[in-house]
Scaffold this motif. Structure first.
Motif, PDB file in Angstrom:
ATOM      1  N   ILE A  19       0.851  -1.193   0.000  1.00  0.00           N
ATOM      2  CA  ILE A  19       0.000   0.000   0.000  1.00  0.00           C
ATOM      3  C   ILE A  19       0.886   1.242   0.000  1.00  0.00           C
ATOM      4  O   ILE A  19       1.751   1.403   0.865  1.00  0.00           O
ATOM      5  CB  ILE A  19      -0.949   0.009   1.211  1.00  0.00           C
ATOM      6  N   LYS A  20       0.652   2.093  -0.977  1.00  0.00           N
ATOM      7  CA  LYS A  20       1.455   3.297  -1.136  1.00  0.00           C
ATOM      8  C   LYS A  20       0.863   4.460  -0.342  1.00  0.00           C
ATOM      9  O   LYS A  20       1.545   5.108   0.451  1.00  0.00           O
ATOM     10  CB  LYS A  20       1.543   3.656  -2.620  1.00  0.00           C
ATOM     11  N   THR A  21      -0.422   4.740  -0.576  1.00  0.00           N
ATOM     12  CA  THR A  21      -1.092   5.830   0.145  1.00  0.00           C
ATOM     13  C   THR A  21      -2.536   5.457   0.448  1.00  0.00           C
ATOM     14  O   THR A  21      -3.120   4.579  -0.204  1.00  0.00           O
ATOM     15  CB  THR A  21      -1.095   7.143  -0.682  1.00  0.00           C
ATOM     16  N   VAL A  22      -3.104   6.148   1.430  1.00  0.00           N
ATOM     17  CA  VAL A  22      -4.512   5.976   1.794  1.00  0.00           C
ATOM     18  C   VAL A  22      -5.143   7.352   1.876  1.00  0.00           C
ATOM     19  O   VAL A  22      -4.676   8.221   2.627  1.00  0.00           O
ATOM     20  CB  VAL A  22      -4.667   5.259   3.154  1.00  0.00           C
ATOM     21  N   ASP A  23      -6.197   7.572   1.088  1.00  0.00           N
ATOM     22  CA  ASP A  23      -6.917   8.852   1.106  1.00  0.00           C
ATOM     23  C   ASP A  23      -8.265   8.652   1.776  1.00  0.00           C
ATOM     24  O   ASP A  23      -9.043   7.776   1.380  1.00  0.00           O
ATOM     25  CB  ASP A  23      -7.133   9.366  -0.320  1.00  0.00           C
ATOM     26  N   LEU A  24      -8.528   9.485   2.768  1.00  0.00           N
ATOM     27  CA  LEU A  24      -9.776   9.389   3.531  1.00  0.00           C
ATOM     28  C   LEU A  24     -10.602  10.641   3.306  1.00  0.00           C
ATOM     29  O   LEU A  24     -10.115  11.762   3.498  1.00  0.00           O
ATOM     30  CB  LEU A  24      -9.458   9.224   5.024  1.00  0.00           C
ATOM     31  N   SER A  25     -11.857  10.462   2.869  1.00  0.00           N
ATOM     32  CA  SER A  25     -12.754  11.596   2.660  1.00  0.00           C
ATOM     33  C   SER A  25     -13.979  11.432   3.555  1.00  0.00           C
ATOM     34  O   SER A  25     -14.859  10.597   3.283  1.00  0.00           O
ATOM     35  CB  SER A  25     -13.178  11.673   1.192  1.00  0.00           C
ATOM     36  N   ILE A  26     -14.019  12.196   4.619  1.00  0.00           N
ATOM     37  CA  ILE A  26     -15.142  12.125   5.566  1.00  0.00           C
ATOM     38  C   ILE A  26     -16.426  12.598   4.895  1.00  0.00           C
ATOM     39  O   ILE A  26     -17.508  12.026   5.098  1.00  0.00           O
ATOM     40  CB  ILE A  26     -14.849  12.991   6.815  1.00  0.00           C
ATOM     41  N   ARG A  30     -15.769   7.874   2.199  1.00  0.00           N
ATOM     42  CA  ARG A  30     -15.066   7.002   1.268  1.00  0.00           C
ATOM     43  C   ARG A  30     -13.582   6.926   1.637  1.00  0.00           C
ATOM     44  O   ARG A  30     -12.973   7.924   2.033  1.00  0.00           O
ATOM     45  CB  ARG A  30     -15.243   7.556  -0.145  1.00  0.00           C
ATOM     46  N   VAL A  31     -13.046   5.704   1.482  1.00  0.00           N
ATOM     47  CA  VAL A  31     -11.615   5.482   1.680  1.00  0.00           C
ATOM     48  C   VAL A  31     -11.044   4.923   0.377  1.00  0.00           C
ATOM     49  O   VAL A  31     -11.562   3.939  -0.161  1.00  0.00           O
ATOM     50  CB  VAL A  31     -11.347   4.476   2.828  1.00  0.00           C
ATOM     51  N   ASP A  32      -9.976   5.559  -0.135  1.00  0.00           N
ATOM     52  CA  ASP A  32      -9.310   5.093  -1.345  1.00  0.00           C
ATOM     53  C   ASP A  32      -7.904   4.637  -0.987  1.00  0.00           C
ATOM     54  O   ASP A  32      -7.098   5.430  -0.471  1.00  0.00           O
ATOM     55  CB  ASP A  32      -9.250   6.210  -2.395  1.00  0.00           C
ATOM     56  N   HIS A  68     -17.228   2.295   8.575  1.00  0.00           N
ATOM     57  CA  HIS A  68     -18.538   2.681   8.043  1.00  0.00           C
ATOM     58  C   HIS A  68     -18.450   3.490   6.752  1.00  0.00           C
ATOM     59  O   HIS A  68     -19.382   4.215   6.408  1.00  0.00           O
ATOM     60  CB  HIS A  68     -19.338   3.471   9.089  1.00  0.00           C
ATOM     61  N   MET A  69     -17.331   3.374   6.063  1.00  0.00           N
ATOM     62  CA  MET A  69     -17.169   4.105   4.811  1.00  0.00           C
ATOM     63  C   MET A  69     -16.835   3.138   3.676  1.00  0.00           C
ATOM     64  O   MET A  69     -16.141   2.137   3.891  1.00  0.00           O
ATOM     65  CB  MET A  69     -16.063   5.156   4.941  1.00  0.00           C
ATOM     66  N   LYS A  70     -17.327   3.462   2.476  1.00  0.00           N
ATOM     67  CA  LYS A  70     -16.986   2.651   1.316  1.00  0.00           C
ATOM     68  C   LYS A  70     -15.468   2.649   1.123  1.00  0.00           C
ATOM     69  O   LYS A  70     -14.822   3.691   1.256  1.00  0.00           O
ATOM     70  CB  LYS A  70     -17.643   3.218   0.056  1.00  0.00           C
ATOM     71  N   THR A  71     -14.933   1.482   0.810  1.00  0.00           N
ATOM     72  CA  THR A  71     -13.481   1.352   0.660  1.00  0.00           C
ATOM     73  C   THR A  71     -13.159   0.793  -0.734  1.00  0.00           C
ATOM     74  O   THR A  71     -13.753  -0.198  -1.153  1.00  0.00           O
ATOM     75  CB  THR A  71     -12.904   0.433   1.747  1.00  0.00           C
TER      76      THR A  71
END
Length: 407
Positions: A19-26, A30-32, A68-71
């Motif tokens: 895993i290079k990076t994790v982006d979290l958008s409250i 959504r989690v990318d 509780h967020m789409k991943t």
């Protein structure tokens, strides 16, 4: 622990993937998660060490929700190059080829589908489209059928019909009696389609089938005789009981309309009392029936013949003895000169051998009828199936006992 390390453990991402990076958008809930390939590559076709030719365009896979967020997982899959296989795209460890979902997510969707038995409800719970749910279900059934491989025939099969769509549309369902599962189904009940159904088994396997239960539809009997040479054809006793019940009810209605007003009292409130099996009768029913059989009404005579038929089936007779008793019953039924009863007598006479075969092993078509009930429940939840292929996929998914898990 870093966020990347946390998601590596949560998602089961292992070397050579990282895993290079994790982006979290409250705001978007959504989690990318962005994954890259690190290390030596092997050709996905021949498993030999290969060089990385280039990287394919970025792809995304839906994973189980986290916090509780789409991943979603994102990755540019490497394309390997070897002398033998040329350029091939490396498959990710978390998904199967051409899928847009991770293995864990597909597995969870399948579990929810099995619990809800409804595509719409599953899509709503998991925030998917119905097309996405249908795609996962189709892939699961295709995978299950491949894993099932060549079928081993049971000792006992059951075959039955089920309506679908509008009008006189039927499917034919083949059930493995021994293992309580739907083997396969076809979009009609003609001899041609029934033959295709029985050919789900190889010729050698078909020789192992000892019995097959069915109703009295001619295509079932004729085709079974042709393709199941060693099988005993057994006509379902409850199908006979159904014919007898219809004859009784028809006779009662006709007679009630023809009787004078003061004579109609003898049939008033008798409908369900006459149709119920002896095990389901109430004390009130038995009270009503006292002296009824000895009456002069046609309904009473048909009821008497119905009870004689029930007692015949419950008697410890051999098939040969049963044939003698059925022959006597047919003669007595014809003597009554009641239209409905005469029709039942003719039906029994035309299928006497298959009816008497019941007494060899006392097998019924109840397992196929039960599956029909479950299929009807599935059909009701889906608000019907107009498409035969979707009907087949749903039935095999829920009642085929296939290995559906993608992992």
């Amino acid at each position: 622990m870093t966020t990347e390390k946390f998601y590596e453990q949560l998602l089961g991402v292992r070397l050579p993937w990282k895993i290079k990076t994790v982006d979290l958008s409250i705001i978007d809930e959504r989690v990318d998660v962005y994954v890259e390939f690190q290390g030596k590559a092997q050709c996905p076709k021949c498993d030999k060490e290969a060089s990385i030719h280039d990287y394919a365009s970025s792809r995304s896979w839906r994973h189980l929700d986290s916090c509780h967020m789409k991943t979603f997982l994102h990755c540019r899959l490497p394309r390997t190059k070897c002398d033998r296989c040329k350029v091939k795209t490396l498959a990710p460890s978390w998904s199967v080829a051409s899928s847009r979902f991770t293995l864990m997510f597909e597995s969870f969707v399948i579990k929810v589908l099995l619990a809800t038995k409804c595509d719409t409800q599953t899509a709503k719970i998991l925030k998917l489209t119905q097309k996405e749910v249908l795609r996962i279900k189709n892939n699961a059934v295709d995978r299950g059928l491949k894993r099932r491989g060549e079928l081993e025939a049971p000792e006992v099969l059951a075959i039955d019909e089920k309506s679908y769509g509008q009008g006189q549309k039927y499917i034919t369902v083949l059930v493995d009696h021994d293992n309580d599962k739907v083997v396969e189904l076809r979009p009609d009940r003609t001899e041609k389609e029934v033959a295709k159904l029985l050919q789900s088994y190889t010729e050698a396997e078909r020789q192992k089938v000892e019995s097959i239960t069915m109703d009295m539809w001619s295509a079932f009997k004729t085709t079974s005789e042709k393709y199941l040479e060693n099988a005993l054809i057994i006509h379902d006793r409850y199908h006979i009981a159904s014919h007898m019940g219809k004859a009784l009810e028809t006779t009662r209605r006709v007679e009630q309309n023809s009787l004078k007003e003061d004579e109609k009292k003898s049939l008033k409130g008798m409908r369900f009392c006459l149709l119920r099996s002896i095990d389901n009768r109430t004390e009130k029913d038995f009270t009503k029936l006292v002296g009824f059989e000895s009456g002069n009404l046609d309904t009473a005579r048909v009821f008497m013949m119905k009870e004689m038929l029930r007692e015949l089936y419950e008697s410890p007779l051999t098939a040969m003895e049963a044939q003698i008793y059925f022959t006597s019953w047919i003669a007595l039924a014809r003597e009554q000169s009641i239209a409905g009863l005469t029709r039942v007598a003719k039906t029994i006479e035309n299928h006497l051998e298959g009816i008497c075969n019941y007494f060899h092993k006392r097998l019924t078509n109840a397992i196929a009828e039960t599956k029909n009930g479950f299929i009807q429940e599935l059909k009701t939840r889906a608000r019907g199936f107009m498409n035969w292929r979707r009907y087949r996929i749903n039935i095999l998914f829920h009642f085929g006992k296939l290995d559906l898990d993608p992992q």
